[in-house]
Design an enzyme around this catalytic site. Structure first.
Site, PDB file in Angstrom:
ATOM      1  N   ASP A 308       0.817  -1.226   0.000  1.00  6.24           N
ATOM      2  CA  ASP A 308       0.000   0.000   0.000  1.00  6.24           C
ATOM      3  C   ASP A 308       0.851   1.276   0.000  1.00  6.24           C
ATOM      4  O   ASP A 308       0.306   2.384  -0.037  1.00  6.24           O
ATOM      5  CB  ASP A 308      -0.968   0.003   1.194  1.00  6.24           C
ATOM      6  CG  ASP A 308      -2.009  -1.101   1.057  1.00  6.24           C
ATOM      7  OD1 ASP A 308      -2.200  -1.610  -0.060  1.00  6.24           O
ATOM      8  OD2 ASP A 308      -2.631  -1.468   2.076  1.00  6.24           O
ATOM      9  N   ARG A 400     -11.743   7.787   0.318  1.00 11.43           N
ATOM     10  CA  ARG A 400     -12.126   6.536   0.968  1.00 11.43           C
ATOM     11  C   ARG A 400     -11.186   6.214   2.125  1.00 11.43           C
ATOM     12  O   ARG A 400     -11.577   5.501   3.056  1.00 11.43           O
ATOM     13  CB  ARG A 400     -12.027   5.373  -0.038  1.00 11.43           C
ATOM     14  CG  ARG A 400     -13.101   5.366  -1.094  1.00 11.43           C
ATOM     15  CD  ARG A 400     -13.029   4.073  -1.882  1.00 11.43           C
ATOM     16  NE  ARG A 400     -12.729   3.015  -0.950  1.00 11.43           N
ATOM     17  CZ  ARG A 400     -11.705   2.177  -1.054  1.00 11.43           C
ATOM     18  NH1 ARG A 400     -10.895   2.239  -2.071  1.00 11.43           N
ATOM     19  NH2 ARG A 400     -11.509   1.263  -0.161  1.00 11.43           N
TER      20      ARG A 400
HETATM   21  N1  EPU Z   1      -5.302 -13.968  -1.722  1.00 11.62           N
HETATM   22  C1  EPU Z   1      -5.681 -15.207  -2.166  1.00 11.62           C
HETATM   23  N2  EPU Z   1      -6.778 -15.794  -1.582  1.00 11.62           N
HETATM   24  C2  EPU Z   1      -7.490 -15.196  -0.604  1.00 11.62           C
HETATM   25  C3  EPU Z   1      -7.090 -13.933  -0.150  1.00 11.62           C
HETATM   26  C4  EPU Z   1      -5.977 -13.333  -0.729  1.00 11.62           C
HETATM   27  O1  EPU Z   1      -5.057 -15.780  -3.053  1.00 11.62           O
HETATM   28  O2  EPU Z   1      -8.468 -15.795  -0.135  1.00 11.62           O
HETATM   29  C5  EPU Z   1      -4.109 -13.320  -2.316  1.00 11.62           C
HETATM   30  C6  EPU Z   1      -4.466 -12.014  -3.018  1.00 11.62           C
HETATM   31  O3  EPU Z   1      -4.863 -12.248  -4.347  1.00 11.62           O
HETATM   32  C7  EPU Z   1      -3.160 -11.248  -2.907  1.00 11.62           C
HETATM   33  C8  EPU Z   1      -2.573 -11.715  -1.575  1.00 11.62           C
HETATM   34  O4  EPU Z   1      -3.238 -12.926  -1.260  1.00 11.62           O
HETATM   35  O5  EPU Z   1      -2.304 -11.592  -3.937  1.00 11.62           O
HETATM   36  C9  EPU Z   1      -2.735 -10.774  -0.415  1.00 11.62           C
HETATM   37  O6  EPU Z   1      -4.099 -10.395  -0.267  1.00 11.62           O
HETATM   38  P1  EPU Z   1      -4.741 -10.021   1.142  1.00 11.62           P
HETATM   39  O7  EPU Z   1      -5.849 -10.960   1.418  1.00 11.62           O
HETATM   40  O8  EPU Z   1      -3.652  -9.881   2.140  1.00 11.62           O
HETATM   41  O9  EPU Z   1      -5.367  -8.596   0.819  1.00 11.62           O
HETATM   42  P2  EPU Z   1      -6.724  -8.006   1.362  1.00 11.62           P
HETATM   43  O10 EPU Z   1      -6.960  -8.483   2.748  1.00 11.62           O
HETATM   44  O11 EPU Z   1      -7.813  -8.192   0.379  1.00 11.62           O
HETATM   45  C10 EPU Z   1      -5.697  -5.936   2.551  1.00 11.62           C
HETATM   46  C11 EPU Z   1      -5.832  -4.454   2.467  1.00 11.62           C
HETATM   47  C12 EPU Z   1      -5.201  -3.953   1.187  1.00 11.62           C
HETATM   48  C13 EPU Z   1      -3.739  -4.397   1.135  1.00 11.62           C
HETATM   49  C14 EPU Z   1      -3.629  -5.904   1.330  1.00 11.62           C
HETATM   50  C15 EPU Z   1      -2.183  -6.388   1.449  1.00 11.62           C
HETATM   51  C16 EPU Z   1      -7.884  -4.046   3.653  1.00 11.62           C
HETATM   52  C17 EPU Z   1      -9.319  -3.655   3.597  1.00 11.62           C
HETATM   53  N3  EPU Z   1      -7.241  -4.098   2.487  1.00 11.62           N
HETATM   54  O12 EPU Z   1      -6.388  -6.463   1.417  1.00 11.62           O
HETATM   55  O13 EPU Z   1      -5.242  -2.548   1.318  1.00 11.62           O
HETATM   56  O14 EPU Z   1      -3.180  -4.056  -0.106  1.00 11.62           O
HETATM   57  O15 EPU Z   1      -4.322  -6.295   2.522  1.00 11.62           O
HETATM   58  O16 EPU Z   1      -1.544  -5.765   2.506  1.00 11.62           O
HETATM   59  O17 EPU Z   1      -7.339  -4.271   4.721  1.00 11.62           O
HETATM   60  C18 EPU Z   1      -5.418  -0.333   0.590  1.00 11.62           C
HETATM   61  O18 EPU Z   1      -5.565  -0.007   1.777  1.00 11.62           O
HETATM   62  O19 EPU Z   1      -5.237   0.475  -0.332  1.00 11.62           O
HETATM   63  C19 EPU Z   1      -5.467  -1.733   0.234  1.00 11.62           C
HETATM   64  C20 EPU Z   1      -5.655  -2.152  -0.997  1.00 11.62           C
END
Ligand code: EPU
Length: 432
Positions: A308, A400
């Protein structure tokens, strides 16, 4: 709809105070649905994602009472629905936390899922795998429907091994497990500061979670969560964004209300690039007077360099001497903003997950777009440093996740203002 107009090439001087962490708030607010009592949450950032979550909670029957600009009381004793409406949910990616929270407390949840996304495929297979391990039946279509299979409607604790390190899946499974019968372990868990914050919030309401912040989390299910008071941590990425702003423009900022440990990965990279960073209690002094040095960075889960902050650091690298390199190892398509930076004169080549950046002397103002939240923040950083005037459109993405970005920047000497432009449907969903 708003645009930002920025007259750049002015160093920043002064103090900026960091708000509560967006990515903690967007999990803790849904988690408040699990509390069979009243919880008071402090240091909530004033951002549009939070406002939207309050509307969702209200629709489900929670009473959200605003105490002041940054504090609310949420009473979730009389929830009457476990199916938030599609129109609200689709606007915010973090609505997936409603599944873990509602399933954990009521044994069922039906939540619409946002479709594709702005920086690559965003599957939720690890969330679903965790819910299933805890005894839920999960069907996925336009909606995710999750129902606890046991007769009493409670989930049952189990070991869960994450195949990928996922912030969202770790937090969602943690929420689901808190009110389950027995013990859940999450292995290969993510370690981000907001994971620790969510665990601390839940523990302060009566949960029994140990190990958050390590890759192995143990949750002993409890019967119910009671009310309590909790204060959200400061936003690591907001602080990092101001650090890159002063790195790009030059000048000196005191960045107040931070947790120094959370900033180390960002401070270390900026220091390598010639930026002076000094830690003074919960404040960082950040100064840039000389030229910026090239660097290499690879994004990684915490404690690595955060994805991020990738667009913002790449923007600083675009102004550094020599050739820098950025590898995006978390998302598979997070370089869409590069086209916008090129409009300002940046010299960046992208090949898959790698961007090669040839530093230039300065950006030149032009009309550009924010294509998502952090990309938008990077556009502001670039515009502050650019010679001339930059118009940034689609800034609702920025709003946001950044509380009063324009006000905070103006207070440290930036020439940035908001202008209203006619509305347009941007299909604003799926990110953050
Ligand atoms: N992934 C999978 N399967 C899943 C979940 C994730 O393959 O079930 C993969 C994703 O495709 C990605 C990686 O794992 O390649 C990491 O994804 P993660 O689940 O950690 O991301 P997220 O929880 O959807 C949160 C933040 C994002 C931030 C990411 C990584 C929130 C609401 N969003 O997303 O924040 O980029 O973690 O740190 O907490 C932002 O704030 O601008 C933002 C995008």
């Amino acid at each position: 709809m708003n645009q930002y107009i920025v007259n750049g090439n002015r160093p920043l001087f002064g103090e900026v105070t960091i708000s509560g962490a967006k990515n903690a708030a967007v999990a803790i607010i849904p988690a408040a649905l699990m509390v069979d009592g009243i919880c008071r949450i402090e240091n909530i950032p004033q951002i549009s994602d939070v406002t939207l979550l309050f509307s969702i909670l209200d629709e489900l029957g929670a009473k959200v009472r605003v105490l002041n600009q940054h504090a609310v009381e949420i009473d979730s004793r009389h929830i009457h629905s476990t199916k938030p409406s599609f129109d609200l949910v689709r606007k915010i990616r973090a609505s997936y936390y409603l599944i873990g929270a509602l399933l954990g407390r009521f044994g069922q949840a039906t939540v619409a899922m946002p479709g594709g996304c702005n920086f690559g495929v965003r599957p939720i297979d690890q969330h679903v795998k965790g819910f299933k391990a805890l005894g839920a039946e999960v069907t996925e279509g336009n909606f995710v429907e999750a129902v606890a299979k046991s007769e009493n409607g409670r989930l049952v604790g189990a070991p869960v091994y994450m195949d990928v390190v996922s912030v969202g899946a770790t937090m969602n499974v943690m929420m689901a497990a808190v009110l389950a019968e027995g013990i859940t372990t999450i292995e290969n868990a993510a370690k981000e500061p907001h994971i620790v914050d969510l665990a601390n919030f839940l523990n302060s309401m009566g949960a029994d979670i140990k190990g958050a912040g390590t890759d192995s989390i143990k949750i002993r299910g409890v019967e119910r969560l009671n009310g309590g008071t909790y204060c959200i941590i400061p936003d690591q990425i907001e602080a990092g964004t101001y650090m890159t702003a002063v790195a790009a423009t030059g000048g000196q900022l005191l960045i107040k209300n931070i947790i120094p440990k959370h900033m180390e990965c960002i401070s270390a990279k900026l220091m390598e690039m010639g930026v002076y960073v000094e830690e003074i209690d919960d404040t960082l002094l950040v100064r840039r007077s000389g030229p910026l040095q090239r660097a290499k960075v690879k994004t990684q889960p915490y404690p690595g360099f955060p994805t991020d902050m990738q667009p913002q650091i790449a923007t600083v690298m675009a102004l550094a001497e020599g050739t820098s390199m950025v590898t995006e190892a978390v998302w598979n398509n997070r370089f869409r903003y590069v086209d916008e930076l090129r409009r300002l004169g940046a010299n960046i080549q992208v090949d898959g997950r790698v961007a090669v950046i040839e530093g230039i002397d300065h950006f030149t103002g032009a009309p550009i777009e924010a294509c998502d939240l952090r990309a938008g923040a990077a556009m502001v950083v670039a515009a502050l440093a650019a010679h001339g005037t930059t118009e940034i459109s689609h800034v609702q993405y920025i709003e946001r996740g950044y509380e009063d970005l324009v006000g905070k920047l103006r207070a440290v000497g930036a020439d940035i203002r908001i202008v209203e432009v006619p509305d347009e449907d941007l299909g604003m969903e799926n990110i953050g």
